[in-house]
Motif scaffolding. Structure first.
Motif, PDB file in Angstrom:
ATOM      1  N   SER A 226     -10.675  -0.597  10.352  1.00 13.37           N
ATOM      2  CA  SER A 226     -10.228  -0.242   8.995  1.00 13.37           C
ATOM      3  C   SER A 226      -8.758   0.164   8.976  1.00 13.37           C
ATOM      4  CB  SER A 226     -11.100   0.887   8.448  1.00 13.37           C
ATOM      5  OG  SER A 226     -11.055   2.022   9.302  1.00 13.37           O
TER       6      SER A 226
ATOM      7  N   HIS B 166      -6.783  -0.183   5.714  1.00 12.01           N
ATOM      8  CA  HIS B 166      -7.842   0.275   4.816  1.00 12.01           C
ATOM      9  C   HIS B 166      -7.492   0.102   3.352  1.00 12.01           C
ATOM     10  CE1 HIS B 166      -5.443   3.908   4.060  1.00 12.01           C
ATOM     11  NE2 HIS B 166      -5.231   3.945   5.371  1.00 12.01           N
TER      12      HIS B 166
ATOM     13  N   ALA C 161     -11.908  -1.558   4.739  1.00 11.97           N
ATOM     14  CA  ALA C 161     -12.534  -0.231   4.677  1.00 11.97           C
ATOM     15  C   ALA C 161     -14.052  -0.343   4.801  1.00 11.97           C
ATOM     16  CB  ALA C 161     -12.156   0.457   3.371  1.00 11.97           C
TER      17      ALA C 161
END
Length: 634
Positions: free
Chosen positions: A166, A169, A175
């Motif tokens: 991630s 992100h 994410a």
């Protein structure tokens, strides 16, 4: 020299500490070079420790006796709790050194590659901070002297994989992929912990030497339970059915992450754990059969999924799942050396393929769809040549490394009783599919005509990215010699690993049978390549027939999970949350309210006046006297 083993994980940890404190100040490229130097230093001390290990006397003996080629370095006493005494200790033996050598070696090349790949990223120093922390955690996992130290590294690589997957992100998909990996791995962690608890309660130790020596005392049922729990742990970390779902989505991270975490190191942690505890597995033939079935099923399932993917990294992701299935098939067939042999060769050619795909993505301005590539061999010659080496290695074309390690696994599966022939057949079909989908990928990316947008300007990657490709291509080409008696019988991987194995695996087939099986495996690979040539280079087979929607959507497993979690799953979770609020929280809050009411009821007794307390004492004394008198009368 073996006493320097503590420096192997210490250098990446020191690199992490420096980058944590001064990473943004160092900036690009100094932060990257610092992390690379820490990794290279770790590799150097691994070589020194390996040399020291070879200098120790090697005496015959299985995993219980361990032979003479092993050394434990105790850093400090960690958990002296009653009968449980756990030291923070590092183990130097053939298995730990084999793992540490390729983890630090391939890891250093990936660090170097990342210096160029991550150029211009606003979180440049943070990436290398995570990478050094990951390397430290992986080294603690493979060098740990006991299950608790290994679990420390096990959780460390899990946390780092979440951070690295991630890393970007800002993208919702990245994410989500990080959370998916984190949650899935927690299921495997449950198996690891319960297996550790069972071993401690039954054997009274969590050290690998103690477990190996006492494994024969395990009851059959206990051994089976421990082995299946270890399989659960390994399936989570090494992406086996049904816990494979996190790894394909993990390609959302930067490409060096895919190479470091999901090709060369972390995903092999489950394989390492099972091989390390092979004395326990050997006590349960039924558990070994389950491991072999899971491995064969995963290998075939993921290979079928790979044939219809269009994302260059996603093909390699499912390929990784499939190759890990081969390793589990080897373990279930009691061919532990073959499993580790394939772990090492896979690190070479799959690390090469991931980094090669990253070079292509870098050269095409972040394009990952193979349908928008083509003809890149002329514009990216170093990337193309090295990628082709990786393709031929994973396809099992002799004399490249993948041929030798995969051939051993197929032969071990054939020689198994009961369903051994079926497992071999599944492995052979998987080998054909592997050769096909890797040929398809190579042809789509590097051959044919231009299919990229005019806005793209394909170009070769900088030397910091191409040098690791060249070195890994060399390792993928000649890595098979490590298990061939060419440089001395004592250095052959099969004999080198003997001290950590409960028993030596001996193939029953004679030389001519081995040659025949090798010929059949090569023939399967050539058939797979030929099908890809006919379909993707000469257009003699309609390609849409080879990419059905069922395979493109990976048998709709992800869609089914998403529909369940988003529908009945969400309702079930909400109902559970409601029950938690009403009953669990209600009971706790109800007890608190009852205590408060009782407190308010007796509060007037605490007036603060001495005469009230004296009256209370007098009344109590009178009641006590009356009670004693009545008791005496009766």
């Amino acid at each position: 020299m073996v006493e320097l083993v503590w420096l192997i994980p210490a250098l990446p940890l020191a690199g992490f500490a420096v980058l944590l404190l001064a990473g943004p100040r160092l900036g690009e490229p100094r932060a990257g070079w610092l992390a690379t130097a820490a990794s290279a230093g770790s590799f150097l001390f691994t070589l020194v420790t390996f040399g020291g290990l070879l200098g120790l006397d090697s005496t015959p003996g299985g995993a219980g006796g361990r032979g003479g080629r092993w050394f434990t370095s105790t850093l400090f006493e960690w958990m002296p709790i009653g009968g449980l005494e756990v030291d923070a200790a590092l183990l130097v033996d053939p298995l730990s050194m084999t793992m540490a050598l390729f983890v630090t070696g391939v890891g250093t090349l990936i660090h170097l590659y990342s210096v160029g790949y991550m150029h211009g990223d606003p979180k440049y120093s943070k990436f290398f901070l995570y990478l050094n922390l990951f390397l430290f955690s992986m080294l603690m996992l493979v060098l740990g002297d006991n299950l608790v130290v290994t679990f420390l590294g096990w959780e460390g690589v899990g946390t780092c994989s979440y951070l690295l997957i991630s890393f970007w992100h800002e993208r919702p998909t990245a994410a989500t992929a990080g959370k998916k990996a984190f949650v899935t791995n927690r299921i495997g962690d449950f198996g690891f912990m319960v297996a550790t608890f069972l071993l401690w309660t039954t054997l009274g130790t969590v050290s690998y030497a103690g477990i190996a020596a006492a494994s024969g005392d395990l009851a059959s049922g206990t051994a089976t339970a421990v082995a299946l729990l270890l399989l659960l742990a390994a399936a989570g970390k090494s992406a086996q059915l049904p816990l494979y779902v996190w790894l394909p989505d993990a390609m959302e991270g930067p490409t060096p992450v895919s190479a470091m975490v999901h090709a060369a190191t972390m995903v092999t942690a489950g394989v390492y754990l099972l091989v390390r505890l092979n004395p326990v597995l050997d006590q349960s033939k039924s558990a070994l059969l389950v491991i072999a079935i899971v491995g064969a099923a995963t290998a075939l399932f993921a290979a079928l999924a790979a044939v219809a993917q269009h994302d260059i990294k996603r093909v390699l992701a499912y390929s990784t799942v499939s190759q890990l299935g081969y390793m589990f098939l080897a373990i279930g067939s009691e061919a532990y050396v073959a499993a580790i042999f394939h772990v090492v060769t896979h690190a070479f050619f799959k690390g090469l393929l991931f980094l090669g795909s990253g070079s292509v993505i870098h050269g095409l301005g972040d394009e990952q769809d193979m349908r928008r590539m083509g003809g890149l061999r002329l514009l990216m010659p170093v990337t193309a040549v090295t990628f082709i080496v990786g393709w031929l290695a994973i396809a099992g074309v002799p004399p490249l490394s993948g041929f030798w390690s995969k051939d051993e696994i197929l032969l071990a599966a054939w020689e198994q009783p009961d369903i051994g022939k079926l497992l071999w057949a599944v492995g052979l079909v998987t080998a054909l599919l592997t050769a096909y989908y890797m040929s398809r990928q190579t042809f789509l990316v590097f051959f044919g005509g231009q299919r990229w947008d005019d806005s793209a300007h394909p170009h070769e990657s900088p030397p910091t990215m191409t040098l690791p490709l060249v070195l890994l291509a060399g390792a993928a080409a000649i890595g098979g010699i490590m298990n061939l008696p060419l440089v001395g019988d004592w250095l052959v991987l099969e004999h080198f690993l003997e001290p950590v194995l409960a028993h030596e695996h001996e193939f029953k087939s004679d030389t001519w049978q081995k040659v025949l099986f090798a010929f059949v495996a090569v023939l399967a690979a050539l058939i797979g390549i030929a099908i890809a040539v006919a379909a993707w280079l000469r257009s003699r087979i309609p390609t849409d027939k080879l990419e059905p929607a069922l395979l493109q959507n990976v048998f709709y497993v992800d869609a089914t999970i998403s529909n369940f979690v988003g529908g009945p799953g969400t309702k079930a979770f909400e109902a559970a949350a409601t029950a938690d609020r009403r009953f669990v929280d209600g009971a706790v809050n109800g007890v608190a309210r009852l205590v408060r009411m009782l407190g308010e009821a007796v509060r007037p007794l605490q007036s603060g006046y001495l005469r009230h307390y004296a009256s209370g004492v007098a009344v109590g004394a009178i009641i006590l006297v009356i009670w004693l008198a009545l008791r005496g009368v009766s």
